[in-house]
Motif scaffolding. Structure first.
Motif, PDB file in Angstrom:
ATOM      1  N   CYS A  22     -14.325  -4.931  -3.965  1.00 52.30           N
ATOM      2  CA  CYS A  22     -15.457  -4.008  -3.901  1.00 52.30           C
ATOM      3  C   CYS A  22     -15.990  -4.016  -2.478  1.00 52.30           C
ATOM      4  CB  CYS A  22     -16.574  -4.444  -4.848  1.00 52.30           C
ATOM      5  SG  CYS A  22     -16.101  -4.445  -6.587  1.00 52.30           S
ATOM      6  N   ILE A  23     -16.189  -2.807  -1.933  1.00 55.33           N
ATOM      7  CA  ILE A  23     -16.667  -2.713  -0.554  1.00 55.33           C
ATOM      8  C   ILE A  23     -17.727  -1.623  -0.450  1.00 55.33           C
ATOM      9  CG2 ILE A  23     -14.485  -3.558   0.382  1.00 55.33           C
ATOM     10  CD1 ILE A  23     -13.781  -0.717   1.179  1.00 55.33           C
TER      11      ILE A  23
ATOM     12  N   MET B 241     -18.010  -6.579   2.502  1.00 61.10           N
ATOM     13  CA  MET B 241     -17.684  -7.229   1.231  1.00 61.10           C
ATOM     14  C   MET B 241     -18.739  -8.250   0.805  1.00 61.10           C
ATOM     15  SD  MET B 241     -13.596  -7.825   1.773  1.00 61.10           S
ATOM     16  CE  MET B 241     -13.285  -8.451   0.143  1.00 61.10           C
ATOM     17  N   MET B 242     -19.241  -9.023   1.765  1.00 60.57           N
ATOM     18  CA  MET B 242     -20.212 -10.077   1.449  1.00 60.57           C
ATOM     19  C   MET B 242     -21.238 -10.180   2.566  1.00 60.57           C
ATOM     20  SD  MET B 242     -17.999 -13.238  -0.115  1.00 60.57           S
ATOM     21  CE  MET B 242     -19.343 -13.911  -1.080  1.00 60.57           C
ATOM     22  N   PHE B 243     -22.375 -10.773   2.225  1.00 57.05           N
ATOM     23  CA  PHE B 243     -23.409 -11.061   3.217  1.00 57.05           C
ATOM     24  C   PHE B 243     -23.994 -12.438   2.923  1.00 57.05           C
ATOM     25  CE2 PHE B 243     -27.905 -10.780   4.624  1.00 57.05           C
ATOM     26  CZ  PHE B 243     -27.646 -10.729   5.993  1.00 57.05           C
TER      27      PHE B 243
ATOM     28  N   TYR C 192     -15.962  -8.446   6.080  1.00 61.34           N
ATOM     29  CA  TYR C 192     -15.501  -7.068   5.917  1.00 61.34           C
ATOM     30  C   TYR C 192     -14.070  -7.029   5.399  1.00 61.34           C
ATOM     31  CZ  TYR C 192     -19.621  -5.783   8.563  1.00 61.34           C
ATOM     32  OH  TYR C 192     -20.918  -5.620   8.968  1.00 61.34           O
ATOM     33  N   PHE C 193     -13.744  -5.955   4.704  1.00 69.28           N
ATOM     34  CA  PHE C 193     -12.374  -5.703   4.270  1.00 69.28           C
ATOM     35  C   PHE C 193     -11.527  -5.522   5.524  1.00 69.28           C
ATOM     36  CE2 PHE C 193      -8.932  -2.896   2.923  1.00 69.28           C
ATOM     37  CZ  PHE C 193      -8.467  -3.573   1.802  1.00 69.28           C
TER      38      PHE C 193
ATOM     39  N   GLU D 180     -13.546 -11.391  -3.250  1.00 74.29           N
ATOM     40  CA  GLU D 180     -14.879 -11.052  -2.759  1.00 74.29           C
ATOM     41  C   GLU D 180     -15.049 -11.461  -1.305  1.00 74.29           C
ATOM     42  OE1 GLU D 180     -18.187 -10.774  -5.676  1.00 74.29           O
ATOM     43  OE2 GLU D 180     -17.164 -12.519  -6.534  1.00 74.29           O
ATOM     44  N   ASP D 181     -14.023 -12.075  -0.747  1.00 77.40           N
ATOM     45  CA  ASP D 181     -14.026 -12.378   0.679  1.00 77.40           C
ATOM     46  C   ASP D 181     -12.649 -12.010   1.225  1.00 77.40           C
ATOM     47  OD1 ASP D 181     -12.235 -14.448   0.074  1.00 77.40           O
ATOM     48  OD2 ASP D 181     -13.832 -15.934  -0.013  1.00 77.40           O
TER      49      ASP D 181
END
Length: 144
Positions: free
Chosen positions: A6-7, A13-15, A104-105, A76-77
């Motif tokens: 998921c992006i 992707m994550m923070f 990021y992807f 997710e990463d």
């Protein structure tokens, strides 16, 4: 290997070691995509699939090493992308908005190595519009 992620619109992707968002419609759609096959996930991702009765979940510590070549994994990463050559298909769910991100992807799917084979829109519970895209790796003997 099929990789699912998921992006956001900027490929975030994550923070701060947390997912940007979650949506139960996306989680259910991911389980449908597995079509009864095992879904490999990180321990962190297990909360997204708590009601996964129809799919076996296998929690692994290193998705890049422990997912078989014909396996399916939800990431997710960006760790699994260290071995990009093992990836044959990618399904992306776009949140269609921008969130803060620090992971990021990493792949450029617009180049000649990947082909968009399917695109659809989902109406989510957390997002009005979620875009789902499937990409397949182009092979050397395939005509472009």
């Amino acid at each position: 290997m099929l990789v699912i992620a998921c992006i956001d619109k900027r490929k975030g992707m994550m923070f701060n070691h947390r997912r940007q968002s979650r949506d139960s419609v996306v989680s259910a759609d991911i389980l449908r995509e597995c079509n009864g096959k095992t879904l490999h996930i990180s321990i962190y991702s297990r909360t997204l699939f708590q009601n996964a009765d129809e799919v076996e979940l296998k929690m692994v510590e290193d998705l890049s090493e422990q997912v078989p070549s014909d396996g399916i994994c939800f990431v997710e990463d960006a760790e699994v992308f260290r071995q990009e050559e093992r990836i044959d298909k990618i399904i992306l769910y776009y949140w269609n908005c921008c969130y803060p991100a620090d992971i990021y992807f990493p792949l450029d799917l617009s180049g000649e190595n990947w082909k968009l084979v399917r695109q659809e829109e989902l109406e989510g519970t957390s997002h009005e519009k979620i875009t789902k895209e499937m990409y397949c790796r182009r092979r050397e003997n395939e005509y472009l």
